[in-house]
Design a protein around this motif. Structure first.
Motif, PDB file in Angstrom:
ATOM      1  N   GLU A  54       0.830  -1.204   0.000  1.00 48.54           N
ATOM      2  CA  GLU A  54       0.000   0.000   0.000  1.00 48.54           C
ATOM      3  C   GLU A  54       0.863   1.252   0.000  1.00 48.54           C
ATOM      4  OE1 GLU A  54      -3.540   1.757  -0.469  1.00 48.54           O
ATOM      5  OE2 GLU A  54      -3.346  -0.410  -0.137  1.00 48.54           O
ATOM      6  N   MET A  55       1.854   1.284   0.881  1.00 47.08           N
ATOM      7  CA  MET A  55       2.687   2.479   1.045  1.00 47.08           C
ATOM      8  C   MET A  55       3.484   2.798  -0.213  1.00 47.08           C
ATOM      9  SD  MET A  55       5.478   3.327   4.022  1.00 47.08           S
ATOM     10  CE  MET A  55       6.472   1.866   3.734  1.00 47.08           C
ATOM     11  N   LEU A  56       4.015   1.771  -0.868  1.00 47.35           N
ATOM     12  CA  LEU A  56       4.883   1.990  -2.027  1.00 47.35           C
ATOM     13  C   LEU A  56       4.217   1.616  -3.354  1.00 47.35           C
ATOM     14  CD1 LEU A  56       8.356   0.875  -0.599  1.00 47.35           C
ATOM     15  CD2 LEU A  56       7.391   3.174  -0.775  1.00 47.35           C
ATOM     16  N   GLN A  57       2.910   1.412  -3.329  1.00 45.66           N
ATOM     17  CA  GLN A  57       2.097   1.251  -4.538  1.00 45.66           C
ATOM     18  C   GLN A  57       2.360  -0.043  -5.308  1.00 45.66           C
ATOM     19  OE1 GLN A  57       3.088   5.179  -6.427  1.00 45.66           O
ATOM     20  NE2 GLN A  57       0.918   5.612  -6.161  1.00 45.66           N
ATOM     21  N   TYR A  58       2.938  -1.042  -4.664  1.00 42.44           N
ATOM     22  CA  TYR A  58       3.214  -2.292  -5.378  1.00 42.44           C
ATOM     23  C   TYR A  58       1.933  -3.007  -5.796  1.00 42.44           C
ATOM     24  CZ  TYR A  58       8.102  -1.816  -3.960  1.00 42.44           C
ATOM     25  OH  TYR A  58       9.387  -1.370  -3.774  1.00 42.44           O
ATOM     26  N   TRP A  59       0.848  -2.851  -5.027  1.00 40.37           N
ATOM     27  CA  TRP A  59      -0.405  -3.509  -5.394  1.00 40.37           C
ATOM     28  C   TRP A  59      -0.977  -2.942  -6.682  1.00 40.37           C
ATOM     29  CZ3 TRP A  59      -0.404  -7.720  -2.919  1.00 40.37           C
ATOM     30  CH2 TRP A  59      -0.205  -7.816  -1.535  1.00 40.37           C
ATOM     31  N   GLN A  60      -0.555  -1.758  -7.072  1.00 41.73           N
ATOM     32  CA  GLN A  60      -1.189  -1.088  -8.211  1.00 41.73           C
ATOM     33  C   GLN A  60      -0.694  -1.576  -9.574  1.00 41.73           C
ATOM     34  OE1 GLN A  60      -1.528   3.187  -7.871  1.00 41.73           O
ATOM     35  NE2 GLN A  60      -1.535   3.089  -5.630  1.00 41.73           N
ATOM     36  N   PHE A  61       0.427  -2.305  -9.599  1.00 40.81           N
ATOM     37  CA  PHE A  61       0.953  -2.726 -10.901  1.00 40.81           C
ATOM     38  C   PHE A  61       0.019  -3.719 -11.597  1.00 40.81           C
ATOM     39  CE2 PHE A  61       4.700  -0.891  -9.032  1.00 40.81           C
ATOM     40  CZ  PHE A  61       5.303  -0.268 -10.120  1.00 40.81           C
ATOM     41  N   TYR A  62      -0.526  -4.654 -10.821  1.00 45.02           N
ATOM     42  CA  TYR A  62      -1.441  -5.647 -11.385  1.00 45.02           C
ATOM     43  C   TYR A  62      -2.680  -5.732 -10.486  1.00 45.02           C
ATOM     44  CZ  TYR A  62       2.355  -7.039 -14.472  1.00 45.02           C
ATOM     45  OH  TYR A  62       3.341  -7.050 -15.424  1.00 45.02           O
ATOM     46  N   PRO A  63      -3.609  -4.798 -10.647  1.00 42.93           N
ATOM     47  CA  PRO A  63      -4.804  -4.792  -9.785  1.00 42.93           C
ATOM     48  C   PRO A  63      -5.584  -6.096  -9.919  1.00 42.93           C
ATOM     49  CG  PRO A  63      -4.632  -2.749 -11.069  1.00 42.93           C
ATOM     50  CD  PRO A  63      -3.621  -3.697 -11.633  1.00 42.93           C
ATOM     51  N   SER A  64      -6.055  -6.597  -8.788  1.00 42.82           N
ATOM     52  CA  SER A  64      -6.786  -7.863  -8.795  1.00 42.82           C
ATOM     53  C   SER A  64      -8.235  -7.692  -9.225  1.00 42.82           C
ATOM     54  CB  SER A  64      -6.748  -8.487  -7.397  1.00 42.82           C
ATOM     55  OG  SER A  64      -7.558  -7.729  -6.500  1.00 42.82           O
ATOM     56  N   GLY A  65      -8.755  -6.473  -9.083  1.00 48.34           N
ATOM     57  CA  GLY A  65     -10.165  -6.252  -9.361  1.00 48.34           C
ATOM     58  C   GLY A  65     -11.074  -6.653  -8.220  1.00 48.34           C
ATOM     59  N   GLU A  66     -10.487  -7.145  -7.114  1.00 49.73           N
ATOM     60  CA  GLU A  66     -11.268  -7.548  -5.946  1.00 49.73           C
ATOM     61  C   GLU A  66     -10.795  -6.760  -4.737  1.00 49.73           C
ATOM     62  OE1 GLU A  66     -11.992 -11.653  -5.144  1.00 49.73           O
ATOM     63  OE2 GLU A  66     -11.422 -12.254  -7.178  1.00 49.73           O
ATOM     64  N   ALA A  67     -11.703  -6.055  -4.104  1.00 51.37           N
ATOM     65  CA  ALA A  67     -11.342  -5.239  -2.948  1.00 51.37           C
ATOM     66  C   ALA A  67     -10.684  -6.090  -1.868  1.00 51.37           C
ATOM     67  CB  ALA A  67     -12.585  -4.546  -2.389  1.00 51.37           C
ATOM     68  N   GLY A  68      -9.560  -5.608  -1.357  1.00 54.57           N
ATOM     69  CA  GLY A  68      -8.874  -6.300  -0.269  1.00 54.57           C
ATOM     70  C   GLY A  68      -7.902  -7.374  -0.701  1.00 54.57           C
ATOM     71  N   TRP A  69      -7.912  -7.726  -1.980  1.00 51.95           N
ATOM     72  CA  TRP A  69      -7.016  -8.759  -2.495  1.00 51.95           C
ATOM     73  C   TRP A  69      -6.008  -8.130  -3.453  1.00 51.95           C
ATOM     74  CZ3 TRP A  69      -7.119 -13.846  -0.928  1.00 51.95           C
ATOM     75  CH2 TRP A  69      -8.231 -14.233  -0.168  1.00 51.95           C
ATOM     76  N   GLY A  70      -4.766  -8.606  -3.385  1.00 52.25           N
ATOM     77  CA  GLY A  70      -3.730  -8.070  -4.247  1.00 52.25           C
ATOM     78  C   GLY A  70      -2.964  -9.158  -4.972  1.00 52.25           C
ATOM     79  N   ILE A  71      -2.218  -8.735  -5.988  1.00 48.63           N
ATOM     80  CA  ILE A  71      -1.333  -9.628  -6.749  1.00 48.63           C
ATOM     81  C   ILE A  71       0.095  -9.143  -6.515  1.00 48.63           C
ATOM     82  CG2 ILE A  71      -0.686 -10.466  -9.041  1.00 48.63           C
ATOM     83  CD1 ILE A  71      -3.598  -9.865  -9.906  1.00 48.63           C
ATOM     84  N   VAL A  72       0.928 -10.008  -5.958  1.00 46.51           N
ATOM     85  CA  VAL A  72       2.310  -9.630  -5.660  1.00 46.51           C
ATOM     86  C   VAL A  72       3.126  -9.656  -6.948  1.00 46.51           C
ATOM     87  CG1 VAL A  72       4.381 -10.213  -4.341  1.00 46.51           C
ATOM     88  CG2 VAL A  72       2.113 -10.613  -3.340  1.00 46.51           C
ATOM     89  N   PRO A  73       3.809  -8.555  -7.282  1.00 46.30           N
ATOM     90  CA  PRO A  73       4.649  -8.581  -8.485  1.00 46.30           C
ATOM     91  C   PRO A  73       5.949  -9.343  -8.251  1.00 46.30           C
ATOM     92  CG  PRO A  73       4.498  -6.346  -7.568  1.00 46.30           C
ATOM     93  CD  PRO A  73       3.766  -7.249  -6.648  1.00 46.30           C
ATOM     94  N   VAL A  74       6.437  -9.949  -9.326  1.00 45.68           N
ATOM     95  CA  VAL A  74       7.633 -10.792  -9.262  1.00 45.68           C
ATOM     96  C   VAL A  74       8.509 -10.524 -10.489  1.00 45.68           C
ATOM     97  CG1 VAL A  74       6.665 -12.670  -7.865  1.00 45.68           C
ATOM     98  CG2 VAL A  74       6.296 -12.666 -10.346  1.00 45.68           C
ATOM     99  N   TRP A  75       9.790 -10.816 -10.369  1.00 42.29           N
ATOM    100  CA  TRP A  75      10.738 -10.642 -11.474  1.00 42.29           C
ATOM    101  C   TRP A  75      11.018 -11.982 -12.134  1.00 42.29           C
ATOM    102  CZ3 TRP A  75      12.278  -5.865 -12.990  1.00 42.29           C
ATOM    103  CH2 TRP A  75      12.112  -4.804 -12.075  1.00 42.29           C
TER     104      TRP A  75
END
Length: 367
Positions: A54-75
């Protein structure tokens, strides 16, 4: 029928995860590509992405479309399987920042022979470093025989290199002793590898008892000290910089209380996710979060993108050579294939379990 399977993580309770599969037969829009996410690294760095999403906007790269759920980005690496973009061909191998999923949709723009940025509208305000996708065929870092090591260590080492560069740029804030928590973590020992090459800098690794032998075996720490012994074994008056890869509130409080000579407190990671949070009023300097893209921006202005790239590739070749040293590698790789295996691995990584010498490569593609 085309489907996409994604690992979803509860943003406020990271140990709660679920696999989500949807039908994905809609045709690509003009300019879009579909990429099969072939393999990605899962490290403490990804746990940091989730903990600070939330603080560093990592959840925003690949929004899940579901409130409260996130997709963790990976390399990691992917292969273009469909393209409605004339300048990106089916079959191209790409390195970049993916969702923890079996495929991804991108909208290439600012396309060059080296790669492109994702032009999806929701990523326009996010930092450009994370929006770049590199063509393996033109990438000076790329070698076909060490994709695992690239996925595991390349993004972490770039952060390590930038931390060392930032500290050198600031003349180490007048200190000659560097204290690195979570010393067995990949970003920490990458930083130590760089710091160890500088004259007159003492590099001390802080770790748990079980990781002392591993940290000492790397040869880049002048001393390795366990967390419970740091007050007894390290003089607190000597000017020092604390580079915090653990994110532990309790440890940060102890460091600030003991080291009266603390010149700078650099917050980097959050591998100790059970002990995160603000530390309240601390003696000494206020901890400052290190944000790698800011140093990239500065060095691009100082040296140009090519000058920065040449320095990074040279340092990476030296570091990866040490990591893959015949007979004494720093890293052994384990592969985890399939959605359930990737989900179990994330849970294990979150719990902090595992051997420091092991690197994990995962894919949601069926094994």
């Amino acid at each position: 029928m085309t489907t996409t399977t994604t690992l979803l993580v509860r943003q406020d309770q990271l140990a709660t995860t679920r696999l989500h599969t949807v039908n994905d037969d809609a045709p690509l829009a003009d300019g879009q590509i579909r990429v099969r996410v072939d393999q990605f690294a899962l490290t403490a760095n990804n746990i940091t992405y989730a903990a600070m999403g939330e603080m560093l906007q990592y959840w925003q790269f690949y929004p899940s479309g579901e409130a409260g759920w996130g997709i963790v980005p990976v390399w990691g690496f992917g292969t273009v399987v469909q393209s409605q973009c004339a300048d990106v061909a089916v079959g191209e191998r790409l390195y970049g920042y993916w969702p923890m999923a079996d495929q991804a949709m991108l909208s290439p723009h600012r396309i060059t022979p080296a790669g492109f940025a994702d032009g999806a509208p929701h990523r326009a305000s996010l930092h450009a470093v994370y929006n770049q996708y590199l063509r393996a065929a033109a990438d000076p870092f790329y070698r076909t025989d060490n994709e695992d090591v690239q996925a595991l260590l390349r993004p972490l080492f770039i952060t390590s290199w930038l931390i060392d560069d930032f500290l050198d740029d600031q003349q180490f804030f007048g200190a000659r002793r560097m204290l690195l928590s979570s010393a067995s973590s990949k970003t920490a020992y990458g930083t130590a590898f760089q710091l160890a090459q500088r004259d007159g800098i003492e590099v001390i690794g802080l770790t748990s008892p079980g990781n002392v032998a591993f940290c000492e075996s790397l040869g880049c720490y002048d001393r390795v000290v366990t967390y419970d012994a740091l007050e007894a074994e390290i003089d607190g008056a000597t000017p020092s910089v604390y580079i915090d890869f653990a994110g532990s509130v309790g440890l940060r409080q102890r460091i600030h209380a003991h080291f009266s000579g603390l010149a700078y407190s650099c917050a980097v990671g959050a591998s100790h996710v059970q002990d995160l949070g603000g530390a309240g009023q601390l003696p000494g300097p206020r901890p400052v979060m290190f944000f790698a893209p800011a140093q990239v921006k500065k060095r691009n202005a100082d040296w140009g993108a090519q000058g920065l790239g040449q320095r990074l590739v040279g340092a990476w070749n030296q570091f990866s050579g040490a990591v893959e040293a015949p007979g004494a590698p720093w890293l052994t790789v384990q592969h985890h294939a399939g959605p359930e295996a990737a989900q179990a691995l994330f849970t294990s990584m979150l719990a902090g379990s595992g051997d420091a010498r092991t690197g994990h490569i995962a894919t949601l593609q069926a094994g």
